[in-house]
Design an enzyme around this catalytic site. Structure first.
Site, PDB file in Angstrom:
ATOM      1  N   LYS A 166       0.865  -1.186   0.000  1.00 53.93           N
ATOM      2  CA  LYS A 166       0.000   0.000   0.000  1.00 53.93           C
ATOM      3  C   LYS A 166       0.902   1.237   0.000  1.00 53.93           C
ATOM      4  O   LYS A 166       1.653   1.447   0.944  1.00 53.93           O
ATOM      5  CB  LYS A 166      -0.879   0.006   1.252  1.00 53.93           C
ATOM      6  CG  LYS A 166      -1.874  -1.147   1.313  1.00 53.93           C
ATOM      7  CD  LYS A 166      -2.624  -1.144   2.642  1.00 53.93           C
ATOM      8  CE  LYS A 166      -3.522  -2.348   2.784  1.00 53.93           C
ATOM      9  NZ  LYS A 166      -4.690  -2.333   1.905  1.00 53.93           N
TER      10      LYS A 166
ATOM     11  N   ARG B 108      -9.550 -12.109   1.732  1.00 54.72           N
ATOM     12  CA  ARG B 108     -10.391 -13.172   1.169  1.00 54.72           C
ATOM     13  C   ARG B 108      -9.667 -14.514   1.142  1.00 54.72           C
ATOM     14  O   ARG B 108     -10.301 -15.564   1.214  1.00 54.72           O
ATOM     15  CB  ARG B 108     -10.861 -12.764  -0.233  1.00 54.72           C
ATOM     16  CG  ARG B 108      -9.781 -12.617  -1.269  1.00 54.72           C
ATOM     17  CD  ARG B 108     -10.226 -11.808  -2.480  1.00 54.72           C
ATOM     18  NE  ARG B 108     -10.390 -10.398  -2.155  1.00 54.72           N
ATOM     19  CZ  ARG B 108     -10.779  -9.467  -3.031  1.00 54.72           C
ATOM     20  NH1 ARG B 108     -11.040  -9.804  -4.285  1.00 54.72           N
ATOM     21  NH2 ARG B 108     -10.907  -8.208  -2.667  1.00 54.72           N
TER      22      ARG B 108
END
Length: 522
Positions: free
Chosen positions: A302, A379
């Protein structure tokens, strides 16, 4: 919680203990520091002589020599939601009297929760040790039961008083010791509702503290220790099973372990189980929470403005909701329902042994995943957690995760997205959220979008295109849920944090507790 880097250790601050009581006494006779009157815009209507028409306000203003009406006029207080007017006025048993706006009408838990928060803020400012709340309008509790109205006020007060000062060198203790709720009745039914509100509010505070804790304090091991503490506290109904990395390998959790591989802090797969103290179990449920105690993004790190890497301690917000619910249910002890609380906890870091973009991982149900983005890691952990949950023989699963920025773009900071193929399950959760006051919005599970999630070399990739990102993530999770199991995914990336105060909200806990109780035979 054990400290790691930085020598930071949270202070052990006791939660303020407030005595709540429902009373039926004349408002003019109540004695204490702060009398808080909840008013709608209609309640503030005055006659041609600028006198209140509402009976309670008329009575109070008569004893105060019309000073309340004058102050409300001078300060343009009209009863709008969020408005407040507090003055020290002679003539009553209370040192201060305050008017707190409820808007045009007060008909939701959120309105009365907001009233409790406003009263808590006023009590802090006035350093009040005792307060009372009364609603000016007898119409207010007609839509909700009086017990639920009292519960919402109590919850708002507890959470409004609370400040997480564990990581500050100095902190002030709130002075409020008692709150009386006037005019909503008395007796065991309302007392039960008040007690329930206190239990759930304390569970929300626990959840907030987990999310607020920095990643150098709340490691996967520390999160597992906190979960184990809950099970020990309520060992008559809760048990804990913490799986090690080796045990997860034996269960073939390659998707989860792929995410965990780069971190120096080992993963902890956490499984709490609630079983009622007596009687048969009629329904088995699972609550699955995303438990990334820090998310750097991995090799897809990020970076840049808007990446929010500095807030990525909150990526375990789903697990905080799940364990907060466990803490509350351990005290409420509903009958007829078994609940599994499941969190695959780890960090998503960068190192020479970490997962690379393009790697293929194999989940515990045998499905293979080409990792085209290491920053879509939540996920991957949830995939193995959902397979594990199905293997517990549950009938319904709700998973909660701070999963996608796309959901925040779609719904903003205060609404969570709900994805489920099952209309009945959706109805159950929305009824629960109506009672809790938390905001959910059902999103589509558009099956045609799955085309963008197909891989040339594996069963699937872990991210599709930018469009419909939250839907693609939900479709990915669906691949790991048994078709016989009813399943819902809640993307809570928006409401996990209060943007204005930069602190956790404890989102999801109240709704989960309500949902479990609706599935119980209590």
């Amino acid at each position: 919680m054990a400290h790691t880097l930085g020598l930071t250790q949270p202070a052990n601050i006791e939660l303020p203990k407030i005595s709540f009581a429902a009373k039926e006494i004349d408002v003019a006779e109540w004695k204490g520091d702060l009398l808080a009157v909840g008013v709608t815009e209609k309640d503030m209507t005055k006659d041609e002589n600028s006198k209140f028409q509402n009976p309670i306000l008329k009575k109070l203003d008569g004893l105060l020599g019309s000073l309340l009406a004058e102050a409300s006029f001078e300060e343009d207080f009209t009863g709008k939601a969020g408005q407040s007017l507090v003055h020290r006025l002679p003539g009553l048993g209370s040192k201060r009297v305050g008017l707190f706006g409820l808007g045009q009408s007060a008909s939701s838990p959120a309105a009365f929760h907001g009233l409790g928060e406003a009263v808590a803020a006023a009590a802090k400012t006035a350093q009040a040790s005792s307060a009372a709340v009364i609603l000016a309008s007898s119409e207010c509790p007609s839509v909700m039961s009086k017990g639920n109205t009292a519960a919402a006020i109590v919850s708002g007060t507890v959470l409004g008083l609370y400040e997480d000062n564990r990581y500050k060198s100095e902190s002030k203790k709130p002075q409020l010791k008692s709150l009386d709720i006037l005019g909503l009745g008395t007796g065991p039914e309302i007392e039960k509702k008040i007690k329930y509100a206190e239990v759930v509010s304390c569970a929300i505070i626990f959840g907030r503290e987990l999310v607020n804790s920095p990643a150098n304090v709340l490691t996967p091991a520390a999160l597992a220790a906190e979960a184990s503490k809950i099970a020990s506290l309520y060992s008559d109904v809760l048990s804990a099973n913490i799986l090690t990395e080796e045990q997860c390998r034996e269960l073939k959790m390659g998707s989860y372990l792929g995410v965990a591989a780069a971190s120096a802090n080992p993963p902890h797969f956490i499984h709490l189980c609630y079983k009622p103290p007596s009687g048969p179990v009629k329904t088995k449920l699972a609550l699955v929470g995303k438990g990334l105690t820090f998310d750097s993004g991995g090799y897809n790190i990020k970076t840049g403005p808007g990446s929010s890497i500095e807030t990525m301690k909150v990526d375990m917000g789903g697990s905080a909701a799940v364990f907060g619910a466990a803490k509350a249910l351990g005290q409420i002890k509903p009958s007829g329902v078994e609940v599994h609380f499941i969190v695959a906890s780890c960090e998503n870091m960068i190192s020479g042994k970490g997962m690379r973009p393009g790697d293929i991982v194999t989940a515990s149900n045998g499905k293979t995943i080409e990792v085209n983005n290491t920053d879509a890691e939540g996920r991957l952990t949830l995939a193995d957690a959902l397979v594990y949950a199905c293997n517990q023989g549950v009938e319904k699963i709700v998973d909660l995760a701070t999963l996608t920025g796309a959901c925040v773009v779609a719904l903003g900071p205060s609404i969570a997205g709900v994805f489920t193929p099952d209309d009945d399950l959706a109805k159950e959760l929305f009824q629960a959220s109506e009672a809790s006051g938390e905001k959910l919005w059902r999103m589509p599970l558009e099956e045609s979008y799955w085309e963008s999630m197909k891989s040339g070399v594996a069963d699937m990739v872990n991210t599709g295109g930018r469009q419909g990102g939250a839907i693609n993530a939900a479709l990915f999770l669906k691949q790991f849920v048994d078709e016989k199991v009813k399943w819902m995914h809640i993307d809570m990336a928006g409401p996990v944090l209060n943007d204005k105060k930069h602190v956790a909200t404890g989102f999801g806990i109240s709704t989960l507790v309500e949902w479990v109780l609706k599935n119980s035979s209590s």
